[in-house]
Scaffold this motif. Structure first.
Motif, PDB file in Angstrom:
ATOM      1  N   ARG A  36       0.846  -1.176   0.000  1.00 45.19           N
ATOM      2  CA  ARG A  36       0.000   0.000   0.000  1.00 45.19           C
ATOM      3  C   ARG A  36       0.889   1.235   0.000  1.00 45.19           C
ATOM      4  O   ARG A  36       1.993   1.213   0.570  1.00 45.19           O
ATOM      5  CB  ARG A  36      -1.009   0.022   1.147  1.00 45.19           C
ATOM      6  CG  ARG A  36      -0.482   0.109   2.537  1.00 45.19           C
ATOM      7  CD  ARG A  36      -1.607   0.195   3.567  1.00 45.19           C
ATOM      8  NE  ARG A  36      -2.172   1.531   3.672  1.00 45.19           N
ATOM      9  CZ  ARG A  36      -3.196   1.860   4.438  1.00 45.19           C
ATOM     10  NH1 ARG A  36      -3.812   0.926   5.172  1.00 45.19           N
ATOM     11  NH2 ARG A  36      -3.649   3.106   4.491  1.00 45.19           N
ATOM     12  N   GLN A  37       0.403   2.264  -0.699  1.00 45.21           N
ATOM     13  CA  GLN A  37       1.181   3.484  -0.874  1.00 45.21           C
ATOM     14  C   GLN A  37       0.414   4.642  -0.266  1.00 45.21           C
ATOM     15  O   GLN A  37      -0.720   4.937  -0.674  1.00 45.21           O
ATOM     16  CB  GLN A  37       1.435   3.750  -2.366  1.00 45.21           C
ATOM     17  CG  GLN A  37       2.248   4.996  -2.624  1.00 45.21           C
ATOM     18  CD  GLN A  37       2.494   5.223  -4.100  1.00 45.21           C
ATOM     19  OE1 GLN A  37       1.953   4.540  -4.963  1.00 45.21           O
ATOM     20  NE2 GLN A  37       3.343   6.189  -4.407  1.00 45.21           N
ATOM     21  N   ASP A  38       1.025   5.310   0.703  1.00 47.36           N
ATOM     22  CA  ASP A  38       0.415   6.456   1.359  1.00 47.36           C
ATOM     23  C   ASP A  38       1.392   7.620   1.356  1.00 47.36           C
ATOM     24  O   ASP A  38       2.607   7.409   1.511  1.00 47.36           O
ATOM     25  CB  ASP A  38       0.030   6.097   2.804  1.00 47.36           C
ATOM     26  CG  ASP A  38      -0.964   4.951   2.873  1.00 47.36           C
ATOM     27  OD1 ASP A  38      -0.563   3.833   3.242  1.00 47.36           O
ATOM     28  OD2 ASP A  38      -2.130   5.198   2.522  1.00 47.36           O
ATOM     29  N   PRO A  39       0.902   8.845   1.196  1.00 49.86           N
ATOM     30  CA  PRO A  39       1.790  10.009   1.160  1.00 49.86           C
ATOM     31  C   PRO A  39       2.665  10.088   2.407  1.00 49.86           C
ATOM     32  O   PRO A  39       2.185   9.944   3.529  1.00 49.86           O
ATOM     33  CB  PRO A  39       0.804  11.187   1.103  1.00 49.86           C
ATOM     34  CG  PRO A  39      -0.441  10.620   0.522  1.00 49.86           C
ATOM     35  CD  PRO A  39      -0.516   9.208   1.016  1.00 49.86           C
TER      36      PRO A  39
ATOM     37  N   GLN B   6      14.661   8.679   2.699  1.00 50.23           N
ATOM     38  CA  GLN B   6      14.736   9.445   1.452  1.00 50.23           C
ATOM     39  C   GLN B   6      14.406  10.901   1.714  1.00 50.23           C
ATOM     40  O   GLN B   6      13.509  11.218   2.502  1.00 50.23           O
ATOM     41  CB  GLN B   6      13.739   8.855   0.444  1.00 50.23           C
ATOM     42  CG  GLN B   6      13.754   9.525  -0.909  1.00 50.23           C
ATOM     43  CD  GLN B   6      12.885   8.800  -1.933  1.00 50.23           C
ATOM     44  OE1 GLN B   6      12.448   7.672  -1.728  1.00 50.23           O
ATOM     45  NE2 GLN B   6      12.619   9.444  -3.061  1.00 50.23           N
ATOM     46  N   SER B   7      15.131  11.786   1.032  1.00 47.73           N
ATOM     47  CA  SER B   7      14.864  13.219   1.141  1.00 47.73           C
ATOM     48  C   SER B   7      15.236  13.908  -0.171  1.00 47.73           C
ATOM     49  O   SER B   7      16.093  13.410  -0.919  1.00 47.73           O
ATOM     50  CB  SER B   7      15.669  13.830   2.294  1.00 47.73           C
ATOM     51  OG  SER B   7      17.071  13.691   2.048  1.00 47.73           O
ATOM     52  N   PRO B   8      14.609  15.031  -0.496  1.00 47.09           N
ATOM     53  CA  PRO B   8      13.505  15.660   0.223  1.00 47.09           C
ATOM     54  C   PRO B   8      12.175  14.993  -0.119  1.00 47.09           C
ATOM     55  O   PRO B   8      12.101  14.153  -1.006  1.00 47.09           O
ATOM     56  CB  PRO B   8      13.543  17.096  -0.326  1.00 47.09           C
ATOM     57  CG  PRO B   8      14.003  16.928  -1.741  1.00 47.09           C
ATOM     58  CD  PRO B   8      14.989  15.788  -1.715  1.00 47.09           C
ATOM     59  N   GLN B   9      11.140  15.374   0.566  1.00 47.54           N
ATOM     60  CA  GLN B   9       9.814  14.832   0.287  1.00 47.54           C
ATOM     61  C   GLN B   9       9.260  15.417  -1.013  1.00 47.54           C
ATOM     62  O   GLN B   9       8.544  14.759  -1.751  1.00 47.54           O
ATOM     63  CB  GLN B   9       8.873  15.140   1.443  1.00 47.54           C
ATOM     64  CG  GLN B   9       7.530  14.427   1.351  1.00 47.54           C
ATOM     65  CD  GLN B   9       6.718  14.555   2.620  1.00 47.54           C
ATOM     66  OE1 GLN B   9       7.212  15.003   3.646  1.00 47.54           O
ATOM     67  NE2 GLN B   9       5.454  14.156   2.558  1.00 47.54           N
ATOM     68  N   SER B  10       9.594  16.681  -1.269  1.00 52.34           N
ATOM     69  CA  SER B  10       9.179  17.300  -2.515  1.00 52.34           C
ATOM     70  C   SER B  10      10.281  18.226  -3.008  1.00 52.34           C
ATOM     71  O   SER B  10      11.096  18.717  -2.217  1.00 52.34           O
ATOM     72  CB  SER B  10       7.863  18.063  -2.348  1.00 52.34           C
ATOM     73  OG  SER B  10       8.021  19.111  -1.437  1.00 52.34           O
ATOM     74  N   THR B 103      10.473   6.799   1.122  1.00 50.58           N
ATOM     75  CA  THR B 103       9.134   7.375   1.242  1.00 50.58           C
ATOM     76  C   THR B 103       8.702   8.166   0.015  1.00 50.58           C
ATOM     77  O   THR B 103       7.571   8.615  -0.067  1.00 50.58           O
ATOM     78  CB  THR B 103       9.050   8.270   2.485  1.00 50.58           C
ATOM     79  OG1 THR B 103      10.154   9.170   2.471  1.00 50.58           O
ATOM     80  CG2 THR B 103       9.087   7.445   3.758  1.00 50.58           C
ATOM     81  N   GLY B 104       9.606   8.351  -0.936  1.00 54.77           N
ATOM     82  CA  GLY B 104       9.222   9.012  -2.176  1.00 54.77           C
ATOM     83  C   GLY B 104       9.522  10.497  -2.175  1.00 54.77           C
ATOM     84  O   GLY B 104       9.483  11.161  -1.145  1.00 54.77           O
TER      85      GLY B 104
END
Lengths: 113, 111
Positions: A36-39, B6-10, B103-104
């Motif tokens: 599952r992918q959550d912000p 992971q960084s940054p978030q945006s 975390t992207g």
């Protein structure tokens, strides 16, 4: 061309409903995964399967179960959906061995109201 | 506990600029470090990957820099384009063949 498909792109369910998410891969891969992918939380592993009828818990299995009756199909089941299960669900598959890459489906956006 | 940070978030970058996304890990047994690119409405797709025996890998405008001693790796996107706007995930694979994801980072490249 590698293909992982998921049965629904968008799904809206009510609290307490039983929900089935289906995933099919056409690459004859042994391993299949549900994330599952959550912000802000990235991808979290719910369950995975390395063979037909085999399953292993991932990092967040609570509230979920899975079924793998055929090699190409891996189902995620929410026995009694809750609002905190509103999320994007991603299925992935991968061949056996360390030379194989992981391929993702397009995702199912589930909303539980 | 996040295995890969992971960084940054945006990130917002001007067209033609360099986008840099960083990841750090603790498990020295990780042996494969891929980056995934995800466009809205799509699943993540492998972009580029590196093994810890090399310090850099380049594919077109995308480069991974790997620092084994610091346990860090980063993605550099040169000459960033609006079409690069996407979410980027770093990941690491352990000896059990399990992948752990960052975390992207949501990248926006403005014209």
């Amino acid at each position: 061309d590698v293909k992982v498909t998921q049965s629904s792109r968008y799904l809206v369910k009510r609290t307490g409903e039983k929900v089935f998410l289906e995933c099919v891969q056409d690459m004859d891969h042994e391993n299949m995964f549900w994330y599952r992918q959550d912000p802000g939380l990235g991808l979290r592993l719910i369950y995975f399967s390395y063979d037909v009828k085999m399953k292993e818990k991932g990092d967040i299995p609570e509230g979920y179960s899975v079924s793998r009756e055929k090699k190409e199909r891996f189902s995620l089941i929410l026995e009694s959906a809750s609002t905190n299960q509103t999320s994007m669900y991603l299925c992935a598959s991968r061949g056996q061995g360390r030379t194989y890459e992981q391929y993702f489906g397009p995702g199912t956006r589930l909303t539980v109201t | 506990q996040q295995q890969v940070k992971q960084s940054p978030q945006s990130l917002i970058v001007q067209k033609g600029g360099i986008s840099i996304i960083n990841c750090a890990y603790e498990n020295t047994a990780f042996d494969y470090f891929p980056w995934y690119q995800q466009f809205p409405g799509k699943g993540p797709a492998l972009l580029i990957a590196i093994r810890p025996d090399v310090s850099e890998k380049k594919e077109g405008r995308f480069t991974i820099s790997f620092n084994k001693s610091a346990k860090q790796f980063s993605l550099h996107i040169m000459d960033s384009q609006p079409g690069d706007s996407a979410t980027y995930f770093c990941a690491a694979r352990d000896v059990g063949n399990q992948f752990y994801f960052g975390t992207g980072t949501s990248l926006t490249v403005i014209p």
